[in-house]
Design an enzyme around this catalytic site. Structure first.
Site, mmCIF file in Angstrom:
data_model
loop_
_atom_site.group_PDB
_atom_site.id
_atom_site.type_symbol
_atom_site.label_atom_id
_atom_site.label_comp_id
_atom_site.label_asym_id
_atom_site.label_seq_id
_atom_site.Cartn_x
_atom_site.Cartn_y
_atom_site.Cartn_z
ATOM 1 N N ASP A 58 0.824 -1.220 0.000
ATOM 2 C CA ASP A 58 0.000 0.000 0.000
ATOM 3 C C ASP A 58 0.856 1.266 0.000
ATOM 4 O O ASP A 58 0.632 2.169 -0.808
ATOM 5 C CB ASP A 58 -0.916 0.033 1.236
ATOM 6 C CG ASP A 58 -2.031 -0.999 1.150
ATOM 7 O OD1 ASP A 58 -2.241 -1.563 0.058
ATOM 8 O OD2 ASP A 58 -2.671 -1.239 2.189
ATOM 9 N N ARG A 85 0.619 4.921 17.484
ATOM 10 C CA ARG A 85 0.182 5.945 16.516
ATOM 11 C C ARG A 85 0.576 7.361 16.897
ATOM 12 O O ARG A 85 1.104 8.102 16.063
ATOM 13 C CB ARG A 85 -1.321 5.843 16.255
ATOM 14 C CG ARG A 85 -1.758 4.488 15.701
ATOM 15 C CD ARG A 85 -0.877 4.019 14.583
ATOM 16 N NE ARG A 85 -1.286 2.727 14.046
ATOM 17 C CZ ARG A 85 -0.503 1.928 13.353
ATOM 18 N NH1 ARG A 85 0.756 2.273 13.120
ATOM 19 N NH2 ARG A 85 -0.940 0.784 12.891
ATOM 20 N N ASP A 107 -7.016 3.717 12.901
ATOM 21 C CA ASP A 107 -5.724 4.387 12.747
ATOM 22 C C ASP A 107 -5.810 5.694 11.979
ATOM 23 O O ASP A 107 -5.129 6.661 12.295
ATOM 24 C CB ASP A 107 -4.714 3.442 12.086
ATOM 25 C CG ASP A 107 -4.261 2.365 13.062
ATOM 26 O OD1 ASP A 107 -4.279 2.631 14.282
ATOM 27 O OD2 ASP A 107 -3.884 1.268 12.609
ATOM 28 N N SER A 110 -4.443 -9.660 8.410
ATOM 29 C CA SER A 110 -3.884 -8.314 8.433
ATOM 30 C C SER A 110 -3.299 -8.118 9.823
ATOM 31 O O SER A 110 -3.999 -8.278 10.827
ATOM 32 C CB SER A 110 -5.001 -7.305 8.165
ATOM 33 O OG SER A 110 -4.557 -6.024 8.562
HETATM 34 N N1 ARG Z 1 -7.887 -2.965 16.313
HETATM 35 C C1 ARG Z 1 -6.671 -2.497 16.867
HETATM 36 C C2 ARG Z 1 -6.664 -1.021 17.041
HETATM 37 O O1 ARG Z 1 -7.445 -0.362 16.439
HETATM 38 C C3 ARG Z 1 -5.461 -2.981 16.108
HETATM 39 C C4 ARG Z 1 -5.463 -2.759 14.625
HETATM 40 C C5 ARG Z 1 -4.234 -3.379 14.062
HETATM 41 N N2 ARG Z 1 -4.222 -3.495 12.646
HETATM 42 C C6 ARG Z 1 -4.162 -4.660 11.985
HETATM 43 N N3 ARG Z 1 -4.065 -4.630 10.710
HETATM 44 N N4 ARG Z 1 -4.223 -5.793 12.610
HETATM 45 O O2 ARG Z 1 -5.893 -0.502 17.794
#
Ligand code: ARG
Length: 400
Positions: free
Chosen positions: A15, A95, A124, A175
């Site tokens: 990406d 983040r 995110d 993912s």
């Molecule tokens: N759901 C979690 C969060 O929003 C983790 C997201 C992680 N991303 C992934 N592609 N697994 O903090």
């Protein structure tokens, strides 16, 4: 919109590699790629050169592992922050750090825009964009993966035509997101919340069924709520967490399976591994119970919940956070000491704890002859404590 230079959060994956090309073309802008190492064990030199190969004019790699643990993870640990009762916030905590580093590099390299590779469905994108707005609202924010509207197949075709290397692990059924604090894994068969996670979904921890038959003990030392040593050896934050991940992971500690409430309003299912963190949370909470008074602990529980929501919901740079941090910090004055934890087949159980300033008093607690508790005071205490109960119960009885 006229944009000259874009700072792009770059991971080296498909990406963000496609984004280098796509943004460059769409805005006729230069791309400054920024990869931030928060402990995902990748080849960052390869990532740095790959960004240049796909067309970035500058490529930066920032080692932020120490900052990540010191300034984001340990404050959250000290607060007891947790989301949906289970998630120790590994992805969410990284983040705001990435945002800070992005803004710093964007400013230093003369960028007028920042870009991230998040899609329009997750948390995110919110965390990034709220953070950018807080730290430098003058930077334009671009979310190519949210805008380009390409299907996976179209994206791969775009990459092929534009000589963007296609990663070999594209057939990964999940993912994932990884950093020093934890591993997050979703999608594929996990999208049916009734499916048991297949063996391969977990990578950092063994199945507790396959964990050693012998338990292992670890001793964590804390100073004012911050982990400072492991098994009697002083350690810096990042290596301490890395070491503990390895030890606890061997014993199958730190898995969780969460039916999660995303900020964008949907429920999703994700599994997490946070082996070291799970041990540290258990140890820290236990030491608080030894060293912090009951009223403060009870109140702090509500702060922990709120702290976790702020982290999850992208409000690290928001208005409430510094005040919660100040409260938490003030509660940790005496949270110094050592906690011994037994790791065994998926469990981290505290076995013993000691502190130079415990609120536990042997003379108050003991039933032996050293007892200094005033037993005669109990009688009057109970009479007054129970008075409202006694009066209303009597009234109930009389009106039956
Ligand atoms: N759901 C979690 C969060 O929003 C983790 C997201 C992680 N991303 C992934 N592609 N697994 O903090």
């Amino acid at each position: 919109m006229s944009i000259k230079r874009i700072a792009l959060a770059y991971s080296g994956g498909l990406d963000t590699s496609v984004a280098v090309k796509w943004l460059g073309e769409k805005y006729s802008a230069e791309i400054v790629a920024i990869a931030i190492d928060v402990g995902e064990e990748k080849n960052y030199e390869a990532i740095r050169t790959k960004a240049l190969a796909v067309g970035a004019v500058e490529s930066h790699v920032i080692d932020a592992k120490d900052r990540f643990v010191r300034e984001f993870v340990f404050p959250a640990l000290r607060a007891g922050a947790i989301y949906n009762d289970k998630y120790l916030l590994a992805t969410a905590l990284a983040r705001p750090l990435i945002v800070e580093e992005m803004v710093r590099v964007a400013e230093a390299t003369g960028c007028d825009a920042v870009a991230h590779g998040c899609t329009g469905k997750g948390n995110d994108q919110v965390r990034f964009e709220v953070g950018f707005a807080a730290l430098n609202p003058g930077l334009k924010v671009l979310a190519p993966a949210r805008e380009w509207g390409m299907t996976r197949e179209e994206e791969i075709e775009y990459a092929r035509v534009n000589n963007v290397p296609i990663p070999v692990d594209l057939d990964n059924p999940y993912s994932t997101d990884t950093n020093l604090w934890g591993r997050s894994c979703e999608c594929g068969v996990l999208e049916d919340p009734n499916n048991s996670p297949p063996k391969g979904a977990y990578e950092w921890t063994v199945d507790p069924l396959d964990a050693p038959n012998e338990p292992e003990r670890v001793e964590i030392g804390f100073e004012c709520g911050i982990p400072v040593s492991l098994n009697g050896q002083a350690m810096d934050p990042a290596p301490l967490v890395a070491k503990l991940n390895e030890i606890a992971g061997r014993h199958g500690v730190g898995r969780c399976d969460v039916l999660e409430d995303r900020l964008v309003g949907i429920k999703s299912r994700e599994i997490y591994e946070c082996p070291g963190g799970t041990v540290l949370y258990a140890a820290h909470l236990d030491l608080e119970h030894l060293t912090v008074d009951k009223d403060t602990l009870e109140f702090k529980r509500s702060v922990a919940l709120r702290y976790g929501q702020l982290v999850y919901n992208g409000l690290w740079h928001g208005t409430l956070m510094p005040h919660l941090d100040a409260f938490v910090e003030s509660t940790q004055r005496n949270v110094t000491g050592e906690v011994r934890v037994r790791l065994y087949k998926g469990n981290a159980v505290v076995e013993g704890r000691k502190a130079p300033k415990p609120l536990y008093s042997y003379e108050m607690a003991t039933y032996d002859k050293a007892d200094l508790f005033d037993h005669t005071a109990a009688e009057g205490f109970i009479a007054i404590w129970g008075l409202p109960t006694k009066l209303s119960a009597a009234l109930e009885r009389a009106s039956k």
